[in-house]
Structure formats: structure tokens, C-alpha cells
Design a protein around this motif. Structure first.
Motif, short mmCIF file in Angstrom:
data_model
loop_
_atom_site.label_atom_id
_atom_site.label_comp_id
_atom_site.label_asym_id
_atom_site.label_seq_id
_atom_site.Cartn_x
_atom_site.Cartn_y
_atom_site.Cartn_z
N SER A 176 0.68 -1.05 -0.05
CA SER A 176 -0.07 0.12 -0.40
C SER A 176 0.87 1.14 -0.09
O SER A 176 2.30 1.56 0.50
N LEU A 177 -0.21 2.29 -0.55
CA LEU A 177 1.46 4.12 -0.44
C LEU A 177 1.29 3.82 0.79
O LEU A 177 2.66 4.70 1.22
N PHE A 178 0.33 3.73 1.87
CA PHE A 178 0.95 4.56 3.81
C PHE A 178 2.11 3.59 3.69
O PHE A 178 3.20 4.27 4.41
N ALA A 179 2.04 1.90 3.85
CA ALA A 179 3.63 1.13 3.35
C ALA A 179 4.97 1.93 3.24
O ALA A 179 5.84 1.84 3.28
N TYR A 180 4.41 2.40 1.83
CA TYR A 180 5.43 2.67 1.38
C TYR A 180 5.57 4.35 2.00
O TYR A 180 6.94 4.57 2.45
N TYR A 181 5.31 5.19 2.83
CA TYR A 181 5.64 5.93 2.90
C TYR A 181 5.94 6.44 4.53
O TYR A 181 6.75 7.21 5.14
N VAL A 182 5.55 5.41 4.66
CA VAL A 182 5.59 4.62 6.20
C VAL A 182 5.40 3.44 6.42
O VAL A 182 5.02 2.97 6.96
N PRO A 183 6.98 3.18 6.50
CA PRO A 183 7.79 1.49 6.76
C PRO A 183 8.07 1.42 8.08
O PRO A 183 8.01 2.12 8.86
N PHE A 184 7.54 0.04 8.24
CA PHE A 184 7.16 -0.31 9.97
C PHE A 184 8.63 -0.05 10.64
O PHE A 184 8.26 0.03 11.50
N THR A 185 9.52 0.09 9.56
CA THR A 185 11.28 0.44 10.67
C THR A 185 11.00 2.24 10.80
O THR A 185 11.65 2.10 11.74
N SER A 186 10.38 2.83 10.00
CA SER A 186 10.44 4.59 10.49
C SER A 186 9.55 4.75 10.34
O SER A 186 8.98 5.60 10.03
N SER A 187 8.38 4.62 11.03
CA SER A 187 7.14 4.60 11.60
C SER A 187 7.14 5.74 12.22
O SER A 187 6.04 7.15 12.39
N ALA A 188 8.31 6.11 13.14
CA ALA A 188 8.48 7.99 13.69
C ALA A 188 8.48 8.93 12.92
O ALA A 188 8.51 10.22 13.31
N ILE A 189 8.56 8.67 11.47
CA ILE A 189 8.52 9.67 10.63
C ILE A 189 7.50 10.49 11.05
O ILE A 189 6.90 11.42 10.42
#
Lengths: 536, 115
Positions: A488-501
């Protein structure tokens, strides 16, 4: 009676661990037992338990806060080994091997966070003078609900973080003893529980110092030999491997231009600049928001020591971080140069690098044993943080404010066992690479504790309602990014390893808005904060 | 006059905190520029001719600059320069920043405790 129970339990775990191990070796020969590595590993484990026994916790204060008698360098070494886990020792090199410069975000992120931690938090947290992270939250935000929630988050972070470590322990035991992965995890759990139960935090702190020495020696020593074997400047392999990186990308030293792999060193060949940024900032903010790292500042007698401890800790960490990319580069080099006969697994690349270079087995054994030490020291600290969140922050502060020392200790020990076993169950089927699992724990810390501490310390207007809403939003973002479909696009912009962004800006904004909408904190809270900031 | 005890990073109160915060800001700016400014620089100076295909997590394949530039093609201590910068220099800089801040704050505390 208490002591007997405690010894009995520990002995039981050691025996269970030993038994499982013996039985497995007698029945099926899953793989070969590597003799020297096995001897080394067993002697190290015995050493850790002995250190634990001889520096045993005397009472609750000792058990949780190590009597506040840890020096600067000692504290720094403890910070370093507590914090450097299998992710630093094994996982990081593996990801650099796979993704080249893109994985450099792990190196920069996991060191740069200390600058933030020192500048924004260390001194103030120590001056506040509490035992644990939830203690701070509970007092600063004058709320039992906030204390309870943050204690649960501490347990959750410890849990996720430890899963990655167990995977490291499992893989290394598997390599050393030839027993299968699942058995390795069980054996590892037994030994870790035994020594945490015997020693508590004081033993854990002493052990962390011993483990740091083990980590550094085992990590650095083989590098000289690998560099020399491959024909690179080996007096300082941390500089010598620069030429290796160059050769991998451009050809040279036996690699032809045709087989060269420029994606290893080119910055955006495997990933986008955005993702590099997102991962790096998540790891940095996570470092500044990890409860078991924050907890270590309470262990020193003076505020100044708390700060210098960070400098020493970062230096101790740097010795390993300067070296981790060497293993990745050397393994990649041997791999491109066409060395065969070694089964490569990214999470064991450090061990594989020595094998690929054709070094005698005991070098790899050294590395495997060091990897286990790194994982052990972290798991020890995590189990302590998790169980003290349970016993101190939930049981003592909320459920039974008049509990005796003895019952607190008992609850802490039960908590440790429950947590330890639960982690082992999940670690049987690890969901991702070690460094990635660890990065999730960091995202969680960044999304919850970082904003709470940042605003709690630096803006006295922050209210309890804001803290509670902030934690809910932070956890939602963390889990949302994990559960979102991978494509999904969400997972592209907010990957699970980098969700603090996404998480950190969102949580901070939410907390500010909620604070302004709710009733201002009392004058006492502000007065206390004023004193924390002005050394009077 | 009643003392202002509202703590706000951007509106420091008390002389100690004011000077402390000033130093903190300086360090955070250096830290940010050194880490993320460099990343931006890598992207800006990248050779637009040198491109690679990258498969995104969404499954989409995009063509982007590989980042090849004078920063990556200059050798320093054997390393491609940017690689050395990230893998070694950044860590060194972080240690220096921490050391610098500790020296500063120790001195500030000593000054205030003797007052």
C-alpha cells in the motif's frame, strides 16, 4: 526461604537448559558441533552467571537501580553493551551486506540519537530523580492512568526488542552447537532467565561491563586477520576496508569491472533518499526514547556523571560501529570474488565473513560467541526494564501501594519469567531480519516516549490528557504501519521500521493541541520543572 | 514580581537555562546539518545521467538518480568519500558534539554553584 526459592528456580532453569541440550545431541545429529566455539561459548555463559552470583542484589533498591554506584566509564560500558544488541553485532552488517549504502542509515541513526539524548534529556531526567521511565511519566503527568499506560508500553517495547535478540541467540547457538533453531531459543531463554533472576540489575550491570569487553574483543580481533587474508591494509582494518568498498564498486584486487557491483556504494541505488531519512530519524528519536536506556541515567550518583556516561557510552559503541561495515564489505568482496562452500545467511554475515575469508574455524567461533554476549546483555537489561515496569510501576504504584519489599521482589521475578518465556514463544517464528525487528521497537519508543519526555521536560504546559492521547496516537501509528498491507501507499511512505517519520510530528502536534484545550498543570509541577532546568 | 516558572524550550527562563538552551540549539543545528544536510547534498549534486531502476515496496519500478557524483567518486583513505563520511566521520562528530556539550555544561554548573 526466599533465597532458596530463588536459587532453586535458577538452578532449575540451568538444568532444563542443559538437559534439552544434552538430549538433542544424543538423539539426532542435527549438525556438527563446533568444538572450540562450543567450549568458548559455554565458558562465557558460566562466567556471566558467576559474575551475577558474586554481585547479587541485596534489596529492591539494588535490584532496580544498582545502588547508584556505577562510575562514568563503567556506566558508559554498561550503556554500550546494554544497548548494543544482536542488531548491532549481527543484524547491521547483514543489512549493509544486502543493501549497501542504504543500510548506512542504521549506523548513523543508532549513534546520532545519543546527541539528542544527551542534549535534550540525560541531565534533566537524572535531576528529576526517579527510578524508571513510567515513574517519570506518572509524576510529571500527575496521572495513574498515564503511569499505567507507559508501563504497558515499556513491557511491549522490551518484548518486541527482545524477540530480535532471541533470534540472534538462536541462530548463533544453532551454528555453534548444531542443535536446531527452536531448541537454541529454549536453551538461550533458560540461561538468560537464570542469570537475571540470580543477579538483578547490579549483577546485570557488572555483567554488562564484562559483556562489553567480550563484545569488543571478539568483534575487532578477527577483522585484522580477514583484512590481511584478503590483501587489504590490515593494521587498521576500519580504514583498510575503504579500498574494499571501492573495489566492490569499481573492480580491482581480483574483481573485474564486469562483476563489480556499484549498487553497494552508490547512495540511492537500493532505496530512495526519503527512506534513508525516515529510517535514520526514526532510529535517532527511538534511541532518545527507549525506556531501558533512559533508565540507566538513574544509576549514577551525580548529574554530571549521567552526562559523561553518554559520551563514554557513545565512544564504546563507536568502536563496534566503525567496524560493523567492514564485515559487510569483506563478505561482499569474497562473495563477488567467487568464494563458495559457505552457506550465507544475512543475519549471520559477521560469522560468514570469517568463513568466506577462509580463516580457521575458531575465528568464527569468537564472533558467534560475541554475538550471543551482545544479545544476552541487551535481553538482561530488557527483562529488567520490563519486569520492573510490572512490579514497580503497575503492582507497587497502582495495585498494592503498601506491598512489602519481599512481595515486590517476588512479583518482579515472576514478571521476568513470564516475559522471558513469552518472548521465546514469539521468537520461534521470527517475523523479519534482526535489525528490522529491533527498528520496530525503536519506532515504538520514538512514537511514545520521545514526545512524552521531550514535551514533559521542555514545555511545562503539557497536560496529563495530552500524554494519554499522545500515547494512544503513537501506538496507533506504530501498529498501523505494521498492519498496513506491504504494497500500500501508506506502507511505502511510513514503513514499519520507520514509522516515527509520521508518528513523532503527529504525536507532538496532537499533544500540543490537547494541552492547550485542557486545564493547565499545577504550580508544583512547574516549580519542579523550573528547578530541574535551573541548577540552584 | 512573581517569578516566571513556565518552562518552554523557545522561551527559556532563568540565566542558567537561557545559556544552556543556547548551546543546545547550536549543537542540534550542527547535528542536523551534518546528518541530513549531507543527505540533501548527495541528492542535489548527483549526476542526472547516472540512473538506476529501483523497485519500490508498492511494486512500482521507478528510475531515479543513483547518486553518483564527485562526492562518491573521490577516494578518501581508500573509501568513496561519502561512504567514509557516513560510516566514520559522522560517528566521530557525534562523539565530539557530546564531549563538547559535557565540557560546556560542567563549566556552567561550576560557575553557578560558586555564585
Amino acid at each position: 526461604m526466599k533465597r532458596m526459592l530463588q536459587w532453586g528456580l535458577s538452578l532449575y532453569f540451568v538444568m532444563v537448559a542443559g538437559n534439552v541440550f544434552a538430549k538433542e545431541n544424543l538423539s539426532v545429529n542435527v549438525g556438527e558441533v563446533r568444538v572450540f566455539p562450543a567450549i568458548l561459548m559455554i565458558s562465557l555463559l558460566v562466567l556471566f552467571i558467576l559474575v551475577g552470583v558474586f554481585s547479587k542484589a541485596k534489596d529492591t533498591e539494588d535490584y532496580w537501580a544498582a545502588g547508584r554506584g556505577v562510575g562514568q566509564l563503567g556506566g558508559g560500558m554498561a550503556i554500550a553493551s546494554n544497548w548494543m544488541s544482536a542488531a548491532s553485532y549481527l543484524g547491521m552488517a547483514g543489512l549493509i551486506y544486502l543493501k549497501g549504502y542504504s543500510a548506512m542509515a542504521y549506523i548513523v541513526g543508532w549513534t546520532g540519537g545519543y546527541v539528542l539524548l544527551l542534549v535534550l534529556m540525560a541531565g534533566q531526567i537524572r535531576r528529576y530523580g526517579k527510578y524508571t521511565a513510567p515513574d517519570f511519566v506518572g509524576d510529571r503527568y500527575y496521572s495513574t492512568a498515564a503511569r499505567l499506560m507507559s508501563a504497558l508500553i515499556v513491557i511491549l517495547i522490551s518484548f518486541v526488542y527482545a524477540v530480535g535478540q532471541y533470534k540472534g541467540i538462536g541462530m548463533m547457538f544453532n551454528w555453534i552447537f548444531g542443535i536446531n533453531y527452536e531448541m537454541s531459543v529454549i536453551v538461550g531463554t533458560g540461561v538468560v532467565l537464570a542469570y537475571v533472576l540470580i543477579s538483578g540489575m547490579l549483577g546485570a550491570t557488572k555483567n554488562m561491563q564484562v559483556q562489553y569487553v567480550v563484545i569488543v574483543i571478539t568483534f575487532l580481533l578477527p577483522l585484522f586477520f580477514i583484512a590481511s587474508k584478503l590483501g587489504y591494509f590490515s593494521a587498521v582494518p576500519q580504514i583498510g576496508y575503504g579500498a574494499t568498498v571501492w573495489d566492490i564498486g569499481h573492480g580491482g584486487n581480483g574483481i573485474t569491472a564486469a562483476t563489480a557491483d556499484p549498487s553497494f556504494y552508490l547512495p540511492f541505488a537500493n532505496n530512495t533518499a526519503y527512506h534513508w531519512f525516515a529510517l535514520c530519524i526514526t532510529l535517532m528519536l527511538g534511541t532518545a526514547g527507549l525506556p531501558h536506556v533512559i533508565g540507566r541515567f538513574y544509576l549514577v550518583p551525580r548529574v554530571s556523571d549521567a552526562r559523561w556516561q553518554v559520551v563514554w557510552g557513545l565512544f564504546c559503541i563507536a568502536l563496534v560501529y566503525w567496524s560493523a561495515p567492514c564485515f559487510a564489505a569483506f563478505a561482499k568482496f569474497s562473495n563477488i570474488a567467487g568464494v563458495t562452500g559457505v552457506t550465507i545467511s544475512p543475519d549471520a554475515i559477521v560469522v560468514n565473513a570469517a568463513e568466506l575469508a577462509g580463516l580457521p574455524q575458531w575465528f568464527s567461533g569468537f564472533l558467534a560467541a560475541g554475538g550471543v554476549s551482545a544479545a544476552f546483555s541487551t535481553v538482561g537489561g530488557l527483562l529488567m526494564a520490563g519486569s520492573s515496569a510490572f512490579a514497580h510501576d503497575i503492582y507497587f504504584r497502582v495495585l498494592r501501594p503498601n506491598a512489602t519489599e519481599e512481595s515486590k521482589m517476588k512479583v518482579a521475578r515472576i514478571g521476568t519469567i513470564v516475559l522471558g518465556v513469552a518472548i521465546a514463544v514469539i521468537a520461534m517464528n521470527p517475523p523479519a531480519f534482526i535489525a528490522q525487528i529491533t527498528a520496530v521497537a525503536f519506532s515504538m519508543g520514538a512514537n511514545t516516549f520521545f514526545p512524552m519526555f521531550l514535551l514533559g521536560i521542555w514545555w511545562s504546559r503539557t497536560t496529563k490528557e495530552a500524554a494519554i492521547v499522545g500515547m494512544i496516537v503513537g501506538m496507533t501509528v506504530t501498529f498501523g504501519s505494521m498492519l498496513a498491507p506491504k504494497t500500500s501507499l501508506f506502507a511505502y511512505y511510513v514503513p514499519f521500521t520507520s514509522s516515527a517519520i509520521l508518528g513523532v510530528p503527529l504525536v507532538i502536534t496532537t499533544m500540543i493541541i490537547v494541552s492547550l484545550m485542557t486545564k493547565e498543570p499545577s504550580a508544583e509541577i512547574k516549580e519542579l520543572l523550573y528547578r530541574v532546568h535551573n541548577d540552584e | 514580581m512573581e517569578k516566571d516558572i513556565n518552562i518552554n524550550f523557545f522561551k527559556p527562563v532563568g540565566e542558567f537555562m537561557t545559556r544552556d538552551v543556547k548551546m543546545k540549539k547550536l549543537i542540534i543545528v550542527i547535528w542536523g546539518v551534518a546528518t541530513y544536510g549531507f543527505l540533501l547534498l548527495l541528492k542535489l549534486v548527483a549526476d542526472p545521467e547516472a540512473t538506476v531502476e529501483v523497485t519500490l515496496s508498492t511494486g512500482e519500478v521507478v528510475t531515479q538518480v543513483s547518486g553518483k557524483s564527485f562526492l562518491t567518486e573521490t577516494q578518501f583513505l581508500g573509501f568513496p568519500f561519502h561512504y567514509w563520511y557516513s560510516a566514520q566521520f559522522c560517528i566521530l562528530l557525534f562523539i565530539f558534539l557530546c564531549w563538547w556539550y559535557c565540557k560546556f555544561i560542567d563549566k556552567l554548573e561550576a560557575e553557578f554553584s560558586s555564585k
